[in-house]
Design an enzyme around this catalytic site. Structure first.
Site, PDB file in Angstrom:
ATOM      1  CB  SER A   1       2.341 -54.710  -0.076  1.00 12.39           C
ATOM      2  OG  SER A   1       2.547 -54.711   1.312  1.00 12.39           O
TER       3      SER A   1
ATOM      4  CG  HIS B   1      -0.808 -53.661   1.896  1.00 14.79           C
ATOM      5  ND1 HIS B   1      -0.456 -54.974   1.782  1.00 14.79           N
ATOM      6  CD2 HIS B   1      -2.091 -53.574   1.466  1.00 14.79           C
ATOM      7  CE1 HIS B   1      -1.482 -55.667   1.312  1.00 14.79           C
ATOM      8  NE2 HIS B   1      -2.486 -54.832   1.098  1.00 14.79           N
TER       9      HIS B   1
ATOM     10  CG  ASP C   1      -4.831 -57.355  -0.143  1.00 16.13           C
ATOM     11  OD1 ASP C   1      -5.917 -57.759  -0.590  1.00 16.13           O
ATOM     12  OD2 ASP C   1      -4.630 -56.175   0.183  1.00 16.13           O
TER      13      ASP C   1
END
Lengths: 188, 273
Positions: free
Chosen positions: A10, A37, A130
């Site tokens: 991310s 992401h 995540d």
């Protein structure tokens, strides 16, 4: 039997993804799944940008696209990317997981169901947790799980969460991750 | 907490999954075995957890209401208002350029977000009376949720962001209200909708000018996914518009029936026969 590599990241992971992918040379005899992401409105340009420095095929898959060896599959913005037993990539608009769609957890966990111990998963810099549950699943199924060294991450929350939850087999620097991927590709 | 619930990745064991699929086919005549294995096993586990249903060994007790809940939970649908802005900008253009009456179908809806987006747009364009909307749903729990104005992701900031992009002059509270800390679509706008179980033309004879079936086939395995597109295609008028997900594909003989209007946005026009 086919093996696979999956990479998740991310905030702060983009540069490292570019480094990893630009170090890849075909044929590497397996698929590589990337779940990053990113802005959900940025529907184009991501795979295209990665292609600039790459020697391998990079695609943003459509739903039910056949998984091919030597391809890098990048999860499309605002879709979860799942790996299916029937050799296809499935996309999903299911709810966000850890506020994320695509969710690294979903890609890692579904790939792990298919590739079991024949899989390597790498978690990079990022700002939420995540990926932790997906990494746990990969580790439980006998796969190799690597976290980027939190000390060199722009944002360390994501790898730290995996480390603290005991989902990691190795903690590595950027250079070591690239080497580990190459070793995994070369090993039988 | 719904966020904690949805973050879980546990999969239901395969033998129990098979048993539930069998039970639901008997009780509701719906074959959940058409759903991708990972999605089905994960969503079944979530549905059982949410309902507090326990299972032991290889048996689980499912009554008709739980079966209906499971069906609604297991078929993922769009969970964001005005998902894919470019598509909605095209729909707005289509509504504005069409002075005639038109029939719109939203098939297999398990959540309301797509319908609510359409209703907002039609209201904002003062076009509600020109468009007749039909919605089909797989189980009565889906119908209950949709008609109650329930947003599946009530805290999604993206619904709000998308809304402001499509309706910059309009205030969110005109269409949404806060009810017990959950945000709901206002029920007074859900009027004149033809809710039905099935859209197949053999059952009703009705055909449509526009069909919004975006991302409905993602969870389906082949050949069911192609079969769904074929069934939908059969009820679309020649020169009608078909909206599919931006990453779904029309293949084979079905794709030959369509001319892409914007492939990138999943917009197709049916070729006149």
């Amino acid at each position: 039997m086919t093996r696979a590599i999956a990479i998740g990241g991310s905030a702060g992971s983009y540069k490292l993804i570019v480094q990893i992918i630009s170090a890849l040379k075909a044929p590497f005899e397996m698929p590589l799944f990337v779940c990053l992401h990113r802005l959900r409105t940025a529907r184009t340009g991501f795979a295209e940008t990665l292609r600039i420095k790459s020697h391998v095929k990079i695609v943003e898959p459509a739903d039910k696209e056949i998984i091919r060896l030597n391809y890098v599959y990048v999860a499309p913005a605002n879709y979860h990317m799942l790996i299916s037993r029937d050799g296809l990539i499935n996309l999903s608009v299911e709810e966000e997981i850890c506020h994320s769609r695509p969710s690294i957890d979903i890609t890692f966990a579904s790939a792990s169901e298919v590739y079991k111990e024949r899989m390597m998963a790498v978690i990079l810099s990022g700002a939420n947790d995540d990926g932790t549950n997906g990494m746990r699943r990969v580790k439980e199924n006998g796969g190799i799980t690597i976290a980027q060294n939190p000390k060199e991450c722009d944002v360390s929350v994501m790898p730290l969460s995996c480390i603290q939850n005991n989902c990691i087999t190795r903690i590595e620097s950027t250079g070591e991750i690239i080497k580990s991927i190459q070793n995994f590709i070369l090993s039988k | 907490m719904i966020t904690e619930w949805i973050n879980k990745l546990d999969l239901l064991p395969e033998d129990i999954t098979r048993e539930i699929v069998h039970e639901i086919e008997i009780k509701l005549g719906i074959d959940l075995g058409r759903i991708n294995d990972f999605v089905l096993r994960r969503r079944l586990k979530l549905a059982l957890d949410k309902s507090g249903t326990s299972y032991s060994g290889n048996s689980v007790c499912i009554d008709s209401r739980l079966a209906a809940h499971i069906v609604s939970d297991c078929l993922p649908d769009i969970t964001e208002v005005f998902r894919d802005i470019e598509t909605w900008l095209f729909i707005r253009k289509l509504i504005l350029s069409n002075p005639e009456q038109a029939d719109i179908l939203i098939p297999m809806a398990t959540k309301g977000e797509e319908l609510y987006s359409l209703l907002i747009l039609l209201n904002e364009l003062s076009a509600v009376n020109r468009f007749h909307i039909s919605v089909t749903y797989p189980s009565y729990i889906s119908l209950e949720n949709i008609t109650q104005g329930i947003l599946f992701s009530p805290r999604s900031r993206f619904s709000f962001v998308n809304f402001k992009q499509i309706c910059p002059e309009c205030d969110f509270p005109k269409y949404f209200l806060s009810d017990n800390q959950a945000i709901k679509f206002r029920k007074e706008f859900i009027t004149g909708i033809n809710f039905r179980k099935d859209f197949k033309s053999g059952n009703t004879g009705q055909i449509y000018d526009i069909i919004l079936c975006r991302n409905k086939t993602l969870a389906l395995k082949e050949p069911y996914s192609t079969g769904f597109f074929k069934a939908v295609s059969d009820v679309l008028k020649p020169e009608g518009y078909l909206f599919i997900g931006t990453h779904e594909q029309l293949t084979g003989e079905i794709s030959a029936k369509y001319k892409p209007v914007s492939k990138q946005n999943g917009i197709f026009k049916k070729i006149a026969q």
